[in-house]
Design an enzyme around this catalytic site. Structure first.
Site, PDB file in Angstrom:
ATOM      1  N   ARG A  12      -8.902  10.684  -2.005  1.00  0.00           N
ATOM      2  CA  ARG A  12      -8.314  11.530  -0.968  1.00  0.00           C
ATOM      3  C   ARG A  12      -8.135  12.950  -1.489  1.00  0.00           C
ATOM      4  O   ARG A  12      -7.929  13.157  -2.681  1.00  0.00           O
ATOM      5  CB  ARG A  12      -6.930  11.016  -0.568  1.00  0.00           C
ATOM      6  CG  ARG A  12      -6.915   9.660  -0.003  1.00  0.00           C
ATOM      7  CD  ARG A  12      -7.856   9.589   1.105  1.00  0.00           C
ATOM      8  NE  ARG A  12      -7.754   8.337   1.781  1.00  0.00           N
ATOM      9  CZ  ARG A  12      -7.178   8.211   2.973  1.00  0.00           C
ATOM     10  NH1 ARG A  12      -6.642   9.222   3.582  1.00  0.00           N
ATOM     11  NH2 ARG A  12      -7.205   7.057   3.557  1.00  0.00           N
ATOM     12  N   VAL A  23      -4.909 -11.023   5.482  1.00  0.00           N
ATOM     13  CA  VAL A  23      -4.582 -11.213   6.906  1.00  0.00           C
ATOM     14  C   VAL A  23      -5.684 -11.957   7.670  1.00  0.00           C
ATOM     15  O   VAL A  23      -5.461 -12.419   8.790  1.00  0.00           O
ATOM     16  CB  VAL A  23      -4.275  -9.869   7.614  1.00  0.00           C
ATOM     17  CG1 VAL A  23      -2.987  -9.258   7.084  1.00  0.00           C
ATOM     18  CG2 VAL A  23      -5.428  -8.880   7.499  1.00  0.00           C
ATOM     19  N   THR A  76     -11.362  -7.129   8.424  1.00  0.00           N
ATOM     20  CA  THR A  76      -9.889  -7.015   8.357  1.00  0.00           C
ATOM     21  C   THR A  76      -9.340  -6.522   9.696  1.00  0.00           C
ATOM     22  O   THR A  76      -8.318  -7.009  10.192  1.00  0.00           O
ATOM     23  CB  THR A  76      -9.480  -6.040   7.228  1.00  0.00           C
ATOM     24  OG1 THR A  76      -9.967  -6.563   6.008  1.00  0.00           O
ATOM     25  CG2 THR A  76      -7.974  -5.871   7.150  1.00  0.00           C
ATOM     26  N   TYR A  94     -15.291   2.107   9.684  1.00  0.00           N
ATOM     27  CA  TYR A  94     -13.836   2.293   9.813  1.00  0.00           C
ATOM     28  C   TYR A  94     -13.475   2.714  11.239  1.00  0.00           C
ATOM     29  O   TYR A  94     -12.610   2.115  11.879  1.00  0.00           O
ATOM     30  CB  TYR A  94     -13.380   3.350   8.809  1.00  0.00           C
ATOM     31  CG  TYR A  94     -11.883   3.548   8.747  1.00  0.00           C
ATOM     32  CD1 TYR A  94     -11.034   2.512   8.345  1.00  0.00           C
ATOM     33  CD2 TYR A  94     -11.306   4.775   9.068  1.00  0.00           C
ATOM     34  CE1 TYR A  94      -9.664   2.703   8.281  1.00  0.00           C
ATOM     35  CE2 TYR A  94      -9.931   4.973   8.997  1.00  0.00           C
ATOM     36  CZ  TYR A  94      -9.115   3.930   8.602  1.00  0.00           C
ATOM     37  OH  TYR A  94      -7.744   4.122   8.533  1.00  0.00           O
ATOM     38  N   LEU A 109      -0.398  -2.819   8.939  1.00  0.00           N
ATOM     39  CA  LEU A 109      -0.964  -1.672   8.216  1.00  0.00           C
ATOM     40  C   LEU A 109      -2.049  -2.129   7.242  1.00  0.00           C
ATOM     41  O   LEU A 109      -2.404  -1.397   6.318  1.00  0.00           O
ATOM     42  CB  LEU A 109       0.136  -0.931   7.435  1.00  0.00           C
ATOM     43  CG  LEU A 109       0.995   0.057   8.204  1.00  0.00           C
ATOM     44  CD1 LEU A 109       2.050  -0.637   9.039  1.00  0.00           C
ATOM     45  CD2 LEU A 109       1.658   1.032   7.254  1.00  0.00           C
ATOM     46  N   ASN A 116      -5.844 -12.536  14.162  1.00  0.00           N
ATOM     47  CA  ASN A 116      -4.874 -13.480  13.576  1.00  0.00           C
ATOM     48  C   ASN A 116      -3.447 -13.014  13.782  1.00  0.00           C
ATOM     49  O   ASN A 116      -2.576 -13.787  14.169  1.00  0.00           O
ATOM     50  CB  ASN A 116      -5.078 -13.512  12.048  1.00  0.00           C
ATOM     51  CG  ASN A 116      -5.738 -14.780  11.606  1.00  0.00           C
ATOM     52  OD1 ASN A 116      -5.880 -15.714  12.378  1.00  0.00           O
ATOM     53  ND2 ASN A 116      -6.148 -14.800  10.353  1.00  0.00           N
ATOM     54  N   LYS A 135     -11.451   0.262  13.890  1.00  0.00           N
ATOM     55  CA  LYS A 135     -10.149   0.618  14.454  1.00  0.00           C
ATOM     56  C   LYS A 135     -10.232   0.716  15.983  1.00  0.00           C
ATOM     57  O   LYS A 135      -9.286   0.351  16.682  1.00  0.00           O
ATOM     58  CB  LYS A 135      -9.670   1.946  13.852  1.00  0.00           C
ATOM     59  CG  LYS A 135      -9.258   1.835  12.383  1.00  0.00           C
ATOM     60  CD  LYS A 135      -7.987   1.014  12.223  1.00  0.00           C
ATOM     61  CE  LYS A 135      -7.476   0.954  10.800  1.00  0.00           C
ATOM     62  NZ  LYS A 135      -6.311   0.062  10.643  1.00  0.00           N
ATOM     63  N   GLY A 180       0.828  -1.215   0.000  1.00  0.00           N
ATOM     64  CA  GLY A 180       0.000   0.000   0.000  1.00  0.00           C
ATOM     65  C   GLY A 180       0.853   1.251   0.000  1.00  0.00           C
ATOM     66  O   GLY A 180       2.092   1.187  -0.102  1.00  0.00           O
TER      67      GLY A 180
END
Ligand code: UDP
Length: 319
Positions: free
Chosen positions: A195, A66, A101, A154, A82, A108, A158, A19
């Site tokens: 963005r 992941v 994720t 999101y 990340l 994980n 987090k 990324g």
């Protein structure tokens, strides 16, 4: 093929390593003498970002998710996590992917860190502060988040992951820390992920209108990617187990001013237009970085104009 490991060599696993920030971090770690295993499912990252690293014998790329078993046999010393979509454009399209994720994926990776007795760094976000009622935001601020709003997938993912990292530190004594990344820009920003910096630069270079959302009085502070990567490294190496660190630049700008600066730096004839402000768009954002300056001895050094010029050069070659 596995990496050729000698005694005393350190292996770093970087998830999300193809990324924008991850690929710069892989480069930085290789320069520091680490062996690097880069894991990415290429959902937002791209092989283009790491193609210059592929012939490096200390670098290995695994196209894996992941949330699945990573099946890594080498003994890992550091895990930099990340891996996550992070673009507000994706919040609408992939909310479940983002939640899983940062849920199953982080779980994980924490277990993998425990199995390897590895140090762990979780990349969280300034979004955990939501539309903040405290300004600038210190690590001690709990935030103002709408869990069922458009950004909830999101922000809450987090926040959940942060809680899980701390649970592994307390219950399993894992050596883990959390960073909260504020707006970051630089070469390899994805052109299409909506963005503000990548949008304005591509629009300006194509002489298309620069799309300011709302009246442009909302603020953000922008950290150049090389500064960010150094901060991430210092947080892993010097950061305390179980601690949380803001990483970002303290210089705060109105979005309308960013549009004007980019228009000027690109010598563009583009006009500036005003579109609707997205739901729950934070009105202000700026990190308090006194903690990282004191404990990690880190602060950003690249000025906005200089960083934007480098980013514009990158996009000139790309579009
Ligand atoms: N923004 C804008 N025009 C664009 C893209 C973004 O005015 O083309 C605004 C957006 O509404 C937000 C700020 O710029 O207030 C930063 O947006 P970005 O998506 O880069 O990151 P965020 O800080 O919202 O996660």
């Amino acid at each position: 093929m596995g990496l050729d490991i000698k005694m005393n060599e350190k292996i770093a696993l970087v998830t999300g390593g193809a990324g924008f920030i991850g690929s710069h971090l892989c480069e930085y770690l290789l320069e520091k003498g680490f062996k690097v295993i880069c894991v990415d499912n290429l959902s937002t990252g791209s092989e283009e970002n790491i193609k210059h690293l592929k012939n490096n014998k200390n670098f290995k790329f695994l196209k894996k998710d992941v949330r699945e078993d990573l099946d890594i046999n080498e003994k890992i010393n550091y895990i930099f996590d990340l891996a996550s979509r992070a673009s507000p454009k994706d919040f609408k399209i992939y909310p479940i992917d983002i939640l899983t994720t940062n849920g199953f994926g982080v779980y994980n990776l924490l277990n993998l860190a425990e199995k390897n007795n590895a140090k762990f760094l979780f990349s969280s976000t300034s979004e955990v502060y939501g539309d903040p009622k405290e300004h600038p935001q210190k690590e001690t601020y709990w935030g103002n988040v709408n869990p069922v709003g458009i950004r909830g997938c999101y922000d809450e993912a987090k926040r959940f992951a942060e809680a899980m990292v701390i649970a592994f530190v307390k219950e399993r004594t894992l050596d883990a820390r959390i960073i909260r990344i504020f707006n970051t820009y630089g070469p390899r920003l994805n052109e299409y992920d909506g963005r503000v910096v990548s949008n304005f630069i591509t629009q300006a270079l194509k002489n298309e209108p620069l799309t300011v959302y709302g009246d442009g009085n909302q603020t953000r502070s922008f950290c150049y990617v090389s500064d960010m990567v150094e901060g991430i490294y210092e947080a892993m190496m010097r950061g305390e187990k179980g601690d949380v660190y803001n990483l970002g630049n303290e210089e705060e700008y109105k979005i309308l001013d960013i549009a004007k600066i980019i228009k000027e730096l690109t010598n563009s004839d583009s006009e500036i237009v005003f579109n609707d402000l997205p739901e729950d768009d934070p009105k202000i954002r700026k990190p308090d970085i006194s903690k990282v300056m004191k404990y990690l001895n880190w602060k950003p050094t690249v000025k906005l104009k200089e960083g934007l010029e480098r980013t514009i050069e990158y996009f000139k070659k790309k579009i």
